[in-house]
Every structure is written in C-alpha cells, then in structure tokens.
Design an enzyme around this catalytic site. Structure first.
Site, mmCIF file in Angstrom:
data_model
loop_
_atom_site.group_PDB
_atom_site.id
_atom_site.type_symbol
_atom_site.label_atom_id
_atom_site.label_comp_id
_atom_site.label_asym_id
_atom_site.label_seq_id
_atom_site.Cartn_x
_atom_site.Cartn_y
_atom_site.Cartn_z
ATOM 1 N N CYS A 1 15.303 -9.241 -20.861
ATOM 2 C CA CYS A 1 16.760 -9.390 -20.974
ATOM 3 C C CYS A 1 17.285 -8.319 -21.923
ATOM 4 O O CYS A 1 18.107 -8.587 -22.799
ATOM 5 C CB CYS A 1 17.172 -10.796 -21.352
ATOM 6 S SG CYS A 1 16.321 -11.471 -22.760
ATOM 7 N N GLY B 1 11.123 -22.277 -20.475
ATOM 8 C CA GLY B 1 10.778 -22.861 -19.186
ATOM 9 C C GLY B 1 11.838 -22.805 -18.104
ATOM 10 O O GLY B 1 11.658 -23.420 -17.049
ATOM 11 N N LYS C 1 12.611 -20.416 -16.056
ATOM 12 C CA LYS C 1 12.103 -19.818 -14.816
ATOM 13 C C LYS C 1 10.993 -20.686 -14.211
ATOM 14 O O LYS C 1 10.858 -20.757 -12.993
ATOM 15 C CB LYS C 1 11.644 -18.376 -15.061
ATOM 16 C CG LYS C 1 12.809 -17.481 -15.475
ATOM 17 C CD LYS C 1 12.440 -16.045 -15.584
ATOM 18 C CE LYS C 1 13.577 -15.231 -16.208
ATOM 19 N NZ LYS C 1 13.796 -15.539 -17.637
ATOM 20 N N ASP D 1 -2.954 -16.388 -25.474
ATOM 21 C CA ASP D 1 -2.332 -15.072 -25.593
ATOM 22 C C ASP D 1 -2.398 -14.454 -24.199
ATOM 23 O O ASP D 1 -3.494 -14.228 -23.664
ATOM 24 C CB ASP D 1 -3.108 -14.212 -26.608
ATOM 25 C CG ASP D 1 -2.412 -12.878 -26.844
ATOM 26 O OD1 ASP D 1 -1.780 -12.356 -25.910
ATOM 27 O OD2 ASP D 1 -2.496 -12.368 -27.978
ATOM 28 N N GLY D 2 -1.232 -14.228 -23.608
ATOM 29 C CA GLY D 2 -1.172 -13.754 -22.223
ATOM 30 C C GLY D 2 -1.933 -12.454 -22.008
ATOM 31 O O GLY D 2 -2.331 -12.150 -20.891
ATOM 32 N N ASP E 1 2.355 -19.908 -22.419
ATOM 33 C CA ASP E 1 3.120 -19.222 -23.472
ATOM 34 C C ASP E 1 2.327 -19.307 -24.765
ATOM 35 O O ASP E 1 1.828 -20.383 -25.118
ATOM 36 C CB ASP E 1 4.498 -19.852 -23.662
ATOM 37 C CG ASP E 1 5.445 -18.921 -24.397
ATOM 38 O OD1 ASP E 1 6.340 -18.336 -23.757
ATOM 39 O OD2 ASP E 1 5.278 -18.763 -25.631
ATOM 40 N N ASP F 1 7.637 -12.394 -17.747
ATOM 41 C CA ASP F 1 8.974 -12.377 -18.359
ATOM 42 C C ASP F 1 8.768 -12.192 -19.868
ATOM 43 O O ASP F 1 8.692 -13.166 -20.616
ATOM 44 C CB ASP F 1 9.672 -13.709 -18.030
ATOM 45 C CG ASP F 1 11.107 -13.745 -18.517
ATOM 46 O OD1 ASP F 1 11.791 -12.711 -18.430
ATOM 47 O OD2 ASP F 1 11.543 -14.812 -18.990
ATOM 48 N N ARG G 1 7.231 -23.249 -28.783
ATOM 49 C CA ARG G 1 8.028 -23.020 -27.582
ATOM 50 C C ARG G 1 7.403 -23.728 -26.368
ATOM 51 O O ARG G 1 8.117 -24.147 -25.454
ATOM 52 C CB ARG G 1 8.200 -21.517 -27.332
ATOM 53 C CG ARG G 1 9.190 -20.899 -28.316
ATOM 54 C CD ARG G 1 9.223 -19.403 -28.228
ATOM 55 N NE ARG G 1 9.773 -18.884 -26.992
ATOM 56 C CZ ARG G 1 11.051 -18.572 -26.789
ATOM 57 N NH1 ARG G 1 11.936 -18.736 -27.752
ATOM 58 N NH2 ARG G 1 11.459 -18.083 -25.636
HETATM 59 N N1 SAM Z 1 10.303 -17.161 -19.118
HETATM 60 C C1 SAM Z 1 10.947 -17.902 -20.158
HETATM 61 C C2 SAM Z 1 12.093 -18.676 -19.578
HETATM 62 O O1 SAM Z 1 12.613 -18.316 -18.519
HETATM 63 O O2 SAM Z 1 12.489 -19.675 -20.182
HETATM 64 C C3 SAM Z 1 11.406 -17.009 -21.296
HETATM 65 C C4 SAM Z 1 10.309 -16.183 -21.876
HETATM 66 S S1 SAM Z 1 10.752 -15.323 -23.321
HETATM 67 C C5 SAM Z 1 11.689 -14.032 -22.704
HETATM 68 C C6 SAM Z 1 9.268 -14.554 -23.770
HETATM 69 C C7 SAM Z 1 8.182 -15.512 -24.174
HETATM 70 O O3 SAM Z 1 6.989 -14.750 -24.357
HETATM 71 C C8 SAM Z 1 8.403 -16.254 -25.471
HETATM 72 O O4 SAM Z 1 8.452 -17.632 -25.236
HETATM 73 C C9 SAM Z 1 7.182 -15.908 -26.324
HETATM 74 O O5 SAM Z 1 6.671 -17.009 -27.051
HETATM 75 C C10 SAM Z 1 6.196 -15.457 -25.271
HETATM 76 N N2 SAM Z 1 5.130 -14.564 -25.749
HETATM 77 C C11 SAM Z 1 5.186 -13.634 -26.727
HETATM 78 N N3 SAM Z 1 4.001 -13.040 -26.861
HETATM 79 C C12 SAM Z 1 3.174 -13.590 -25.934
HETATM 80 C C13 SAM Z 1 1.815 -13.397 -25.584
HETATM 81 N N4 SAM Z 1 1.061 -12.499 -26.225
HETATM 82 N N5 SAM Z 1 1.293 -14.162 -24.607
HETATM 83 C C14 SAM Z 1 2.052 -15.078 -23.961
HETATM 84 N N6 SAM Z 1 3.339 -15.308 -24.262
HETATM 85 C C15 SAM Z 1 3.897 -14.562 -25.224
#
Ligand code: SAM
Length: 385
Positions: free
Chosen positions: A312, A189, A191, A239-240, A208, A257, A213
């Site tokens: 990242c 979170g 961002k 699921d995004g 997410d 992200d 998480r």
């Molecule tokens: N934006 C966050 C921040 O600034 O704190 C960090 C995000 S992290 C790089 C990537 C996130 O993508 C993870 O929390 C992971 O659970 C989520 N994720 C992975 N697969 C996903 C999906 N299919 N749909 C949505 N979120 C997903």
C-alpha cells in the site's frame, strides 16, 4: 571533547511530517503533476468498501446498501467496461466510416463489424475474476460512510469495511476451485477473509510473523466465518522468509502482501509510524525484507502457479524494483523462469471505481484521488514457469 546531545534537545519533528517531506521529495519526481492531487487525497478521509460476508444472511444488507446508492464494484465492473468499450468502438467505427466515405462501401461495413467484434471479445471483457466476492462502494465523489457492521442471528458480522483497492490483489490472484492458497503476510486478515469469500479454496494457509497481529486474524475469522470453515484454515506465525524451505512448490496461488511504508497511515497517524526516527533502519531495510518475502512466495508456488505481490505504498523501490530483482534472482539463483502477467485489463474493468497510474512499468497502481479516495495499492502478478 564536548559532544552535543542534539537528539535530546532538537525539536522533535513528528513522523507524519517526516513522511510527508520524504514523499514530497520522492513522489513529486515519480508522479510529477499528479503528486499535488495525490498528496491532498492522502491527507483527506479515505473511502471504504463493504466486503459482503457470504457466510452471513446478506439479502437484506444488499437491499439496504443498494437503497443508499452503493453498488457491488466487482460484479458491476465487466458490465461497465463492456458499455465503455462499445462506446469507444462505436466512436472508432464512426471515425472509420467518415474516413471510408472516400473509399468503398463494402470496406466500411466490414471494418465496423470487425471493430465491434473486437470490442466484445478483447481481454478486458473476459475478466477472470473470482465472482463470489462482493464489495459495495459508493459512487465517485460520494463520501457517504458505511454504518458499522452488524451481527446476524448466528452472530456473524454482515460486512467487513476495508479499503476497496485492497481487494484488487485478491481478484488478481484469481482463485480457482480446489486451489491450494497461501496468504504469506496475512494479518490482520482482510485479504484472507476475501479469499474465503470465494468459497472455492481447496486449502488456505494464512501466515503472519506477528503473534499479536495473528490474534487479530483469529478475531476476524471468529467474527465472520462459521466454525466448520474457519477450522479448515491453517493459521501460523512463521517468518515468511523461511516458507520456501518449509513448504516449497506446494501452492497454486500465493499472496505476498508485504509490510511497507503504508503511505496513507504514515502521513496521518503518529502511532506505529515507520517514519519515527527510531525506525529509520527498519524502514531502509523494507525493500530487502519485501524481496525476501516475495522470493519465499515464489519458491512456495508450484510450477505453473501464480504469485500476487502487493503493497500500500506508491514507492517504486518497494514496488517495481522488488519485482524486477525477484525475477532476476529466481532466474540466476534458482533457475526458475518468471512471467510478469499483464493486468492492464484491471484498469479498464475498474476505471469507474479507482484511479490508476498509467505509467507503471510492471503491475498496477491505484492512486488516491479526491473523488475516489482508495489506495495507494500496488499489485503485480507473477507466473512461475
Ligand atoms: N494482508 C493483510 C491484510 O490484508 O489484512 C495485511 C498485511 S500487512 C500489509 C503486512 C504484514 O506482514 C504485517 O501483518 C506484518 O506482521 C507481516 N510481516 C512482517 N514481516 C513478516 C515476515 N518476515 N513474515 C511474515 N509476515 C511478516
């Protein structure tokens, strides 16, 4: 037939070593002479930025941070860039002057004036960045650590410590008043919190897929954001990849992200490491997942709206290639034209704080550097036409 059980007996190579080996092979080709210094930086303590919490009483905090010689890199950037450009323009005008000594005097003044005007009006000096976001960093080479965040009288924490380069995708999103904003992969979170600091989102959806998480996202909202405001944030765990079908063409701004190889984490931490042998398949599938998430982000955006994609990781396979493929699929399968926006002015604006890779074909990449040990952070902005 005798089958050797090598997996049980072979010495276990720690995932951090596997990650470093993988990066040595790939990034030395990509970054060439820069790789040894980026490698050393990845293996050293990273630098943080303190994202000020505008919802808490921050006046005394800014004073405290400024006494320690920290500055808000967001508000300082345009001023520093202006000084830098004026310097460059003056130098160029000086060169022009010596060239035109052989020519006419009239031409000389006109040229100097034009160079100076260009310096004052060119894109880097008209940054359209969400100025309510304030993030303090220590100067280059200063490795002072920030004290842990403290609660104010109402219990809200005064700042959030994060990799300052993580703010760049949020700044690139350039939220405008009343924008509908989607943060597709939002947890834990950092961002989302930065998006809220702009104070101007018309509606904010933070999603997410991971329930655990998402709980951390709730905790951050709870620790930093007053109840009336956090209740306006729509937190979901879809699921995004399905978002385009759920709420297509709805948002003015979408942040994607994505999960990635988290390069710094992968060379430093054994726990939850994507280079663990049992996660090989998951790691190999990352570019596909990233592409699907970016496509969902594009489909969730209104025509004319914008998407910022970020990772990242230093990997072109997870960065530029994903962008290129998404632009192609949007065009061929969805008849959507995409414009990849130029973010090169970010390099001018933030050159004092971050080290940028100058050879990115699309988007921008912050390289870890021993004197500015932020990143890696890749970000690229797309406009849906
Ligand atoms: N934006 C966050 C921040 O600034 O704190 C960090 C995000 S992290 C790089 C990537 C996130 O993508 C993870 O929390 C992971 O659970 C989520 N994720 C992975 N697969 C996903 C999906 N299919 N749909 C949505 N979120 C997903």
């Amino acid at each position: 037939r005798y089958k050797e059980k090598w997996a049980a007996t072979a010495p276990r190579i720690p995932p951090t070593r596997l990650a470093l080996h993988h990066f040595d092979v790939n990034y030395s080709l990509q970054l060439k002479d820069l790789w040894p210094s980026v490698r050393a930086s990845l293996l050293c303590e990273q630098k943080y930025g303190a994202l000020l919490n505008n919802f808490s009483a921050v006046d005394h905090v800014t004073q405290e941070l400024e006494l320690l010689n920290a500055t808000d890199f967001v508000s300082q950037a345009p001023k520093k860039a202006l000084r830098w450009q004026r310097g460059a323009a003056a130098e160029e005008a000086g060169r022009g002057e010596s060239r035109s000594q052989e020519g006419s005097g009239e031409g000389r003044t006109a040229m100097q004036a034009e160079t100076m005007t260009r310096a004052e009006t060119s894109p880097p000096l008209r940054p359209s960045i969400s100025s309510n976001i304030k993030c303090y960093t220590f100067p280059r080479g200063d490795v002072t650590r920030f004290r842990p965040a403290r609660p104010d009288a109402l219990g809200l924490l005064d700042y959030y410590l994060m990799d300052a380069a993580s703010l760049l995708p949020v700044l690139a999103l350039n939220v405008q008043p009343d924008d509908f904003v989607l943060d597709l992969c939002a947890a834990p979170g950092g961002k989302t919190l930065a998006l809220l600091q702009t104070g101007i989102c018309g509606y904010l959806a933070a999603n997410d897929v991971s329930i655990s998480r998402t709980k951390r996202l709730y905790q951050i909202l709870h620790s930093y954001v007053p109840k009336v405001i956090r209740e306006t944030v729509s937190v979901t765990s879809y699921d995004g990849r399905d978002w385009g079908q759920l709420q297509g063409s709805t948002f003015h701004k979408v942040l994607v992200d994505v999960p990635c190889t988290t390069d710094r984490h992968s060379v430093m931490e054994e726990e939850n490491n994507i280079f663990h042998r049992r996660r090989t398949k998951e790691r190999q599938m990352l570019p596909m997942l990233q592409l699907q998430l970016l496509m969902a982000g594009i489909l969730a955006t209104k025509p004319g709206g914008e998407v910022v994609y970020s990772t990242c990781s230093l990997s072109p396979l997870q960065n530029e290639y994903v962008i290129e493929r998404a632009v192609e699929i949007a065009e061929t399968e969805f008849n959507i034209s995409i414009h990849v926006e130029d973010l090169s002015h970010f390099r001018t604006l933030f050159q004092d704080t971050f080290s940028f890779f100058v050879d990115c074909r699309l988007g921008e990449l912050v390289l870890p550097h021993l004197t500015a040990n932020f990143g890696p952070m890749y970000f690229c902005k797309l406009r849906r036409m």
